[in-house]
Design an enzyme around this catalytic site. Structure first.
Site, PDB file in Angstrom:
ATOM      1  N   ARG A  41      63.861 -22.743  64.101  1.00 27.85           N
ATOM      2  CA  ARG A  41      62.458 -23.154  64.205  1.00 27.85           C
ATOM      3  C   ARG A  41      62.162 -23.954  65.476  1.00 27.85           C
ATOM      4  O   ARG A  41      61.089 -24.483  65.658  1.00 27.85           O
ATOM      5  CB  ARG A  41      62.027 -23.943  62.970  1.00 27.85           C
ATOM      6  CG  ARG A  41      62.409 -23.230  61.696  1.00 27.85           C
ATOM      7  CD  ARG A  41      61.387 -23.322  60.606  1.00 27.85           C
ATOM      8  NE  ARG A  41      61.851 -22.599  59.432  1.00 27.85           N
ATOM      9  CZ  ARG A  41      61.647 -21.322  59.183  1.00 27.85           C
ATOM     10  NH1 ARG A  41      60.924 -20.583  60.013  1.00 27.85           N
ATOM     11  NH2 ARG A  41      62.122 -20.746  58.100  1.00 27.85           N
ATOM     12  N   HIS A  71      71.606 -14.107  63.683  1.00 27.02           N
ATOM     13  CA  HIS A  71      70.198 -13.715  63.565  1.00 27.02           C
ATOM     14  C   HIS A  71      69.396 -14.576  64.522  1.00 27.02           C
ATOM     15  O   HIS A  71      69.485 -15.791  64.509  1.00 27.02           O
ATOM     16  CB  HIS A  71      69.709 -13.899  62.129  1.00 27.02           C
ATOM     17  CG  HIS A  71      68.395 -13.229  61.861  1.00 27.02           C
ATOM     18  ND1 HIS A  71      67.233 -13.608  62.483  1.00 27.02           N
ATOM     19  CD2 HIS A  71      68.073 -12.191  61.061  1.00 27.02           C
ATOM     20  CE1 HIS A  71      66.250 -12.820  62.058  1.00 27.02           C
ATOM     21  NE2 HIS A  71      66.726 -11.950  61.201  1.00 27.02           N
ATOM     22  N   TYR A  74      63.143 -16.859  64.705  1.00 29.26           N
ATOM     23  CA  TYR A  74      61.897 -16.198  64.293  1.00 29.26           C
ATOM     24  C   TYR A  74      60.755 -16.451  65.269  1.00 29.26           C
ATOM     25  O   TYR A  74      59.719 -15.796  65.206  1.00 29.26           O
ATOM     26  CB  TYR A  74      61.482 -16.694  62.901  1.00 29.26           C
ATOM     27  CG  TYR A  74      62.401 -16.244  61.798  1.00 29.26           C
ATOM     28  CD1 TYR A  74      62.604 -14.880  61.569  1.00 29.26           C
ATOM     29  CD2 TYR A  74      63.075 -17.155  60.992  1.00 29.26           C
ATOM     30  CE1 TYR A  74      63.458 -14.447  60.564  1.00 29.26           C
ATOM     31  CE2 TYR A  74      63.929 -16.733  59.992  1.00 29.26           C
ATOM     32  CZ  TYR A  74      64.119 -15.381  59.776  1.00 29.26           C
ATOM     33  OH  TYR A  74      64.964 -14.965  58.791  1.00 29.26           O
ATOM     34  N   HIS A 111      64.317  -9.251  65.280  1.00 28.88           N
ATOM     35  CA  HIS A 111      63.134  -8.474  64.904  1.00 28.88           C
ATOM     36  C   HIS A 111      62.519  -7.981  66.208  1.00 28.88           C
ATOM     37  O   HIS A 111      62.372  -8.767  67.149  1.00 28.88           O
ATOM     38  CB  HIS A 111      62.144  -9.348  64.142  1.00 28.88           C
ATOM     39  CG  HIS A 111      62.707  -9.862  62.847  1.00 28.88           C
ATOM     40  ND1 HIS A 111      61.939 -10.449  61.891  1.00 28.88           N
ATOM     41  CD2 HIS A 111      63.978  -9.857  62.353  1.00 28.88           C
ATOM     42  CE1 HIS A 111      62.704 -10.795  60.861  1.00 28.88           C
ATOM     43  NE2 HIS A 111      63.943 -10.455  61.120  1.00 28.88           N
ATOM     44  N   GLU A 148      66.353  -4.989  64.100  1.00 30.02           N
ATOM     45  CA  GLU A 148      66.225  -4.959  62.642  1.00 30.02           C
ATOM     46  C   GLU A 148      64.985  -4.167  62.240  1.00 30.02           C
ATOM     47  O   GLU A 148      63.910  -4.325  62.816  1.00 30.02           O
ATOM     48  CB  GLU A 148      66.128  -6.393  62.083  1.00 30.02           C
ATOM     49  CG  GLU A 148      66.037  -6.379  60.557  1.00 30.02           C
ATOM     50  CD  GLU A 148      66.192  -7.758  59.914  1.00 30.02           C
ATOM     51  OE1 GLU A 148      66.414  -8.751  60.628  1.00 30.02           O
ATOM     52  OE2 GLU A 148      66.087  -7.814  58.677  1.00 30.02           O
ATOM     53  N   ASP A 182      67.458  -3.411  56.880  1.00 25.39           N
ATOM     54  CA  ASP A 182      67.196  -4.344  55.781  1.00 25.39           C
ATOM     55  C   ASP A 182      66.583  -3.545  54.625  1.00 25.39           C
ATOM     56  O   ASP A 182      65.498  -2.962  54.771  1.00 25.39           O
ATOM     57  CB  ASP A 182      66.245  -5.443  56.266  1.00 25.39           C
ATOM     58  CG  ASP A 182      66.059  -6.562  55.264  1.00 25.39           C
ATOM     59  OD1 ASP A 182      65.787  -6.256  54.081  1.00 25.39           O
ATOM     60  OD2 ASP A 182      66.168  -7.740  55.650  1.00 25.39           O
ATOM     61  N   HIS A 185      63.090  -4.682  53.613  1.00 18.28           N
ATOM     62  CA  HIS A 185      62.078  -4.345  54.615  1.00 18.28           C
ATOM     63  C   HIS A 185      61.700  -2.869  54.595  1.00 18.28           C
ATOM     64  O   HIS A 185      60.513  -2.540  54.621  1.00 18.28           O
ATOM     65  CB  HIS A 185      62.572  -4.710  56.024  1.00 18.28           C
ATOM     66  CG  HIS A 185      62.797  -6.178  56.236  1.00 18.28           C
ATOM     67  ND1 HIS A 185      63.289  -6.685  57.415  1.00 18.28           N
ATOM     68  CD2 HIS A 185      62.615  -7.250  55.424  1.00 18.28           C
ATOM     69  CE1 HIS A 185      63.396  -8.007  57.322  1.00 18.28           C
ATOM     70  NE2 HIS A 185      62.999  -8.372  56.121  1.00 18.28           N
ATOM     71  N   HIS A 219      71.184  -5.555  55.911  1.00 13.77           N
ATOM     72  CA  HIS A 219      70.753  -6.733  55.173  1.00 13.77           C
ATOM     73  C   HIS A 219      70.486  -6.237  53.763  1.00 13.77           C
ATOM     74  O   HIS A 219      69.644  -5.359  53.561  1.00 13.77           O
ATOM     75  CB  HIS A 219      69.487  -7.347  55.775  1.00 13.77           C
ATOM     76  CG  HIS A 219      69.742  -8.128  57.021  1.00 13.77           C
ATOM     77  ND1 HIS A 219      68.746  -8.562  57.859  1.00 13.77           N
ATOM     78  CD2 HIS A 219      70.914  -8.574  57.543  1.00 13.77           C
ATOM     79  CE1 HIS A 219      69.290  -9.241  58.857  1.00 13.77           C
ATOM     80  NE2 HIS A 219      70.597  -9.251  58.699  1.00 13.77           N
ATOM     81  N   ASP A 232      57.227  -8.907  53.488  1.00 14.02           N
ATOM     82  CA  ASP A 232      58.635  -9.265  53.626  1.00 14.02           C
ATOM     83  C   ASP A 232      58.963 -10.398  52.658  1.00 14.02           C
ATOM     84  O   ASP A 232      58.837 -11.564  53.001  1.00 14.02           O
ATOM     85  CB  ASP A 232      58.857  -9.685  55.089  1.00 14.02           C
ATOM     86  CG  ASP A 232      60.297 -10.068  55.376  1.00 14.02           C
ATOM     87  OD1 ASP A 232      61.131 -10.021  54.445  1.00 14.02           O
ATOM     88  OD2 ASP A 232      60.594 -10.422  56.528  1.00 14.02           O
ATOM     89  N   HIS A 234      62.046 -11.364  50.081  1.00 12.87           N
ATOM     90  CA  HIS A 234      63.360 -11.017  49.529  1.00 12.87           C
ATOM     91  C   HIS A 234      63.490 -11.464  48.069  1.00 12.87           C
ATOM     92  O   HIS A 234      62.900 -12.452  47.663  1.00 12.87           O
ATOM     93  CB  HIS A 234      64.475 -11.698  50.330  1.00 12.87           C
ATOM     94  CG  HIS A 234      64.484 -11.321  51.781  1.00 12.87           C
ATOM     95  ND1 HIS A 234      65.457 -11.741  52.641  1.00 12.87           N
ATOM     96  CD2 HIS A 234      63.644 -10.549  52.513  1.00 12.87           C
ATOM     97  CE1 HIS A 234      65.209 -11.250  53.857  1.00 12.87           C
ATOM     98  NE2 HIS A 234      64.111 -10.533  53.798  1.00 12.87           N
ATOM     99  N   GLU A 264      70.719 -11.651  52.169  1.00 10.83           N
ATOM    100  CA  GLU A 264      69.744 -12.682  52.575  1.00 10.83           C
ATOM    101  C   GLU A 264      68.887 -12.982  51.349  1.00 10.83           C
ATOM    102  O   GLU A 264      67.688 -13.220  51.447  1.00 10.83           O
ATOM    103  CB  GLU A 264      68.855 -12.176  53.700  1.00 10.83           C
ATOM    104  CG  GLU A 264      69.551 -11.934  55.022  1.00 10.83           C
ATOM    105  CD  GLU A 264      68.613 -11.327  56.068  1.00 10.83           C
ATOM    106  OE1 GLU A 264      67.782 -10.461  55.709  1.00 10.83           O
ATOM    107  OE2 GLU A 264      68.696 -11.743  57.228  1.00 10.83           O
TER     108      GLU A 264
HETATM  109 ZN    ZN Z   1      65.656 -10.623  59.962  1.00  8.88          ZN
HETATM  110 MN    MN Z   2      66.772  -9.151  57.222  1.00 10.97          MN
HETATM  111 MN    MN Z   3      63.031 -10.462  55.720  1.00  9.68          MN
END
Ligand code: ZN
Ligand code: MN
Ligand code: MN
Length: 283
Positions: A41, A71, A74, A111, A148, A182, A185, A219, A232, A234, A264
């Site tokens: 972050r 990963h 974000y 991503h 991804e 994923d 996803h 994933h 998205d 999970h 995840e």
């Molecule tokens: Zn991801």
């Molecule tokens: Mn993922």
């Molecule tokens: Mn996700």
């Protein structure tokens, strides 16, 4: 199927230092794992110290860890139409590549990007240019970049195999590139993997559009959100809208045997059981 060949793990925490992820992986019976090499972050992070890198590699060896995945943050948008955020994204990505090389991480998952005010095609072109700009840094180590597949939430691209393929075709002559698929996803994006027939059809499509040789990581997540919802969210395995059967198809599929499968799922207290279950599904 040989048990040692099955690579299963989870996205583990690096609280207290990167090497802690390895002990956490060991606790849950994982021989592969994914981490954030820095706080995801925040834009800037410290480079990995020589001492930390040494500890990490030693702990990896001691605990029989086969493949390590990172990963990316974000915050990064390699397809941003805004000049400033694009530059910051590229700079931050380069720092991530350096950290991955220092830790000898196998795969860096990211991503693809978000179109925001631009068109999807412009976004895909910007992403490709961004990736190409990493050429000299990527070549300094062994880390491979993995695009991804996304749920297509908001203006995210990468929710169709064709979009992933478009980027790969533009960069593969210069950049070691692959795909992290994923399950949550792609299901939310409209690939119906709930039945064996749908599962097989999806991977036939992946093979004909992108090519299975580019599939380097999974994933493994169930989905809280509905099929084609483009959301998205999970869920723990078997507790969501995909259902447990899909994870049996995945684990039994010999083509995917040596590909790292990373949980995840939201409840980390279940990872030990989930990993045990996945290993059982593999037979
Ligand atoms: Zn991801
Ligand atoms: Mn993922
Ligand atoms: Mn996700």
């Amino acid at each position: 199927m040989e048990k040692e060949k099955i690579l299963v793990g989870a996205h583990t925490s690096i609280a207290g230092g990167v090497f802690n992820a390895i002990y956490e992986a060991n606790r849950i019976g994982a021989n592969t794992f994914q981490i954030f090499t820095a706080n995801q972050r925040q834009w800037s992070a410290k480079p990995i110290s020589k001492e930390d890198a040494k500890k990490f590699k030693q702990a990896k060896f001691d605990n029989g860890i086969k493949k390590v995945v990172s990963h990316n943050s974000y915050l990064i948008n390699l397809g941003s139409p805004k000049k400033e955020s694009l530059e910051l994204s590229r700079k931050t990505f380069l720092e991530e590549i350096k950290r991955c090389h220092a830790l000898e991480i196998d795969y860096l998952v990211f991503h693809p990007g978000s179109a925001l005010t631009s068109t999807e095609e412009e976004c895909l072109d910007t992403i490709s240019e961004s990736i190409l700009s990493f050429e000299s840094e990527v070549k300094k180590g062994k880390t491979k970049l993995l695009l991804e597949t996304t749920a297509g939430q908001g203006s995210n691209v990468g929710y169709k195999f064709e979009q992933i393929d478009y980027i790969i075709k533009k960069v593969k002559h210069k950049i070691p590139i692959g795909v992290c698929l994923d399950t949550c996803h792609i299901f939310a994006a409209g690939y119906d993997i709930r039945t064996k027939k749908g599962f097989d059809k999806t991977f036939e499509e992946f093979d004909s559009v992108i090519g299975l040789k580019y599939l380097n990581a999974f994933h493994v997540n169930d989905s809280k959100a509905d099929f084609e919802s483009r959301k998205d969210r999970h869920e723990s395995l078997g507790k969501g809208k995909i259902g447990i059967d899909t994870f049996k198809f995945l684990m039994k599929d010999k083509r995917f045997q040596n590909i790292p499968k990373i949980l995840e799922t939201p409840i980390d207290a279940l990872w030990l059981e989930e990993i045990e279950m996945l290993k059982k599904f593999a037979g």
